[in-house]
Motif scaffolding. Structure first.
Motif, PDB file in Angstrom:
ATOM      1  N   GLY A   1      40.455  55.184  21.048  1.00 34.42           N
ATOM      2  CA  GLY A   1      41.480  55.337  20.802  1.00 34.42           C
ATOM      3  C   GLY A   1      42.067  55.121  19.494  1.00 34.42           C
ATOM      4  O   GLY A   1      41.373  55.635  18.571  1.00 34.42           O
TER       5      GLY A   1
ATOM      6  N   ARG B   1      50.299  50.362  19.905  1.00 32.54           N
ATOM      7  CA  ARG B   1      49.785  50.043  21.138  1.00 32.54           C
ATOM      8  C   ARG B   1      49.786  48.491  21.425  1.00 32.54           C
ATOM      9  O   ARG B   1      49.175  47.778  20.307  1.00 32.54           O
ATOM     10  CB  ARG B   1      48.807  50.789  21.839  1.00 32.54           C
TER      11      ARG B   1
ATOM     12  N   THR C   1      34.652  55.775  24.877  1.00 33.73           N
ATOM     13  CA  THR C   1      35.686  56.470  24.334  1.00 33.73           C
ATOM     14  C   THR C   1      36.653  55.869  23.711  1.00 33.73           C
ATOM     15  O   THR C   1      37.130  54.776  24.112  1.00 33.73           O
ATOM     16  CB  THR C   1      36.516  57.233  25.453  1.00 33.73           C
TER      17      THR C   1
ATOM     18  N   GLU D   1      40.556  50.553  19.707  1.00 35.40           N
ATOM     19  CA  GLU D   1      40.868  50.699  20.930  1.00 35.40           C
ATOM     20  C   GLU D   1      39.632  51.336  21.813  1.00 35.40           C
ATOM     21  O   GLU D   1      39.229  52.067  21.355  1.00 35.40           O
ATOM     22  CB  GLU D   1      42.071  51.386  21.208  1.00 35.40           C
TER      23      GLU D   1
ATOM     24  N   THR E   1      39.070  52.979  25.006  1.00 34.95           N
ATOM     25  CA  THR E   1      39.958  53.515  26.410  1.00 34.95           C
ATOM     26  C   THR E   1      39.003  53.666  27.935  1.00 34.95           C
ATOM     27  O   THR E   1      39.659  53.836  28.713  1.00 34.95           O
ATOM     28  CB  THR E   1      40.513  55.003  26.216  1.00 34.95           C
ATOM     29  N   SER E   2      37.556  53.894  27.286  1.00 34.22           N
ATOM     30  CA  SER E   2      36.888  53.842  28.658  1.00 34.22           C
ATOM     31  C   SER E   2      35.355  53.672  28.303  1.00 34.22           C
ATOM     32  O   SER E   2      35.079  53.827  27.110  1.00 34.22           O
ATOM     33  CB  SER E   2      36.883  55.328  29.345  1.00 34.22           C
TER      34      SER E   2
ATOM     35  N   VAL F   1      45.809  46.116  24.718  1.00 38.69           N
ATOM     36  CA  VAL F   1      44.881  46.965  24.848  1.00 38.69           C
ATOM     37  C   VAL F   1      43.264  46.727  24.623  1.00 38.69           C
ATOM     38  O   VAL F   1      43.097  46.043  23.973  1.00 38.69           O
ATOM     39  CB  VAL F   1      44.983  48.410  24.145  1.00 38.69           C
TER      40      VAL F   1
END
Length: 221
Positions: free
Chosen positions: A191, A157, A189, A199, A201-202, A160
């Motif tokens: 990744g 990815r 959260t 990463e 993600t939230s 990010v």
């Protein structure tokens, strides 16, 4: 190969040829059977493709009988060289229940990097040592005892939100960070990770700052 799920091993006879028993077998002719793993949950069966360098193969489990996850399915003798990579427990956790996107390897003193087909995407465990093995292509020069590198990509990815590993307590699915402004902990959260950055993600927005090192069990008791 080990069972990736609960299911059974099946063997399908290949189409008959126009050869007669008196003709004898051709040297190097394809095997007369194809093995397929059929998951018990009704998902798509997987045909087990054997390499050209495989000299013998025998089922390790009864055919058409459900077996558990991780059960060895086939006993294979392969004339090709293999690379054996030692894994740490954290690396095993990162691989758990995930299929590699790509696997590349390189042998010291040989040609450049090459695609390396894993014998099994699930690491094997022996006396507390975890290993992955992959086959060296026939066209790649190598000798027994050669050393090299094995690189496994689980996902890719770009652009990010990410933090250094040292800033997060936890590296899979969920983690905790220290807010820079208040010193309070915050759940995030997670990744994918490349081993240096991970990463988010939230739980955090781009531009928010956190403290290093991350929260620890001892400091939060």
């Amino acid at each position: 190969m080990t069972a990736p799920a609960i299911g059974k091993l099946e063997s399908r006879r290949a189409e008959a040829s126009n050869r007669t028993p008196d003709d004898g077998p051709d040297v190097g002719e394809p095997r007369s059977s194809v093995f397929t793993f059929v998951p018990s949950d009704g998902s798509t069966p997987t045909e087990i493709v054997l390499a050209e360098t495989v000299t013998s193969v025998e089922p390790s489990v009864p055919l058409d009988v459900d077996v558990g996850v991780g059960t060895p399915l086939l006993s294979v003798t392969d004339s090709a060289l293999t690379i054996t990579a030692q894994l740490t427990p954290p690396q095993v956790l990162r691989l758990a229940n995930r299929q590699p996107l790509s696997v590349r390897a390189q042998l010291d003193g040989s040609t450049g990097p090459f695609d390396c087909r894993l014998n099994d995407s699930r690491p094997t465990a022996d006396a507390g040592t975890y290993q992955l093995t992959c086959r060296v292509p026939i066209e790649t020069p190598g000798v027994v005892g050669s050393e090299g590198l094995l690189a496994i990509a689980l996902d890719e990815r770009s652009d990010v939100p990410a933090l250094p590993i040292e800033a997060i307590a936890g590296t899979r699915d969920r983690g905790i960070v220290y807010e820079a402004a208040t010193g309070a902990t915050r759940d995030v959260t997670l990744g994918i990770t490349d081993g240096a950055f991970i990463e988010v993600t939230s739980g955090l927005s781009v531009g928010e700052q956190v403290l290093i090192p991350s929260p620890s069990l001892l400091r939060n008791r």
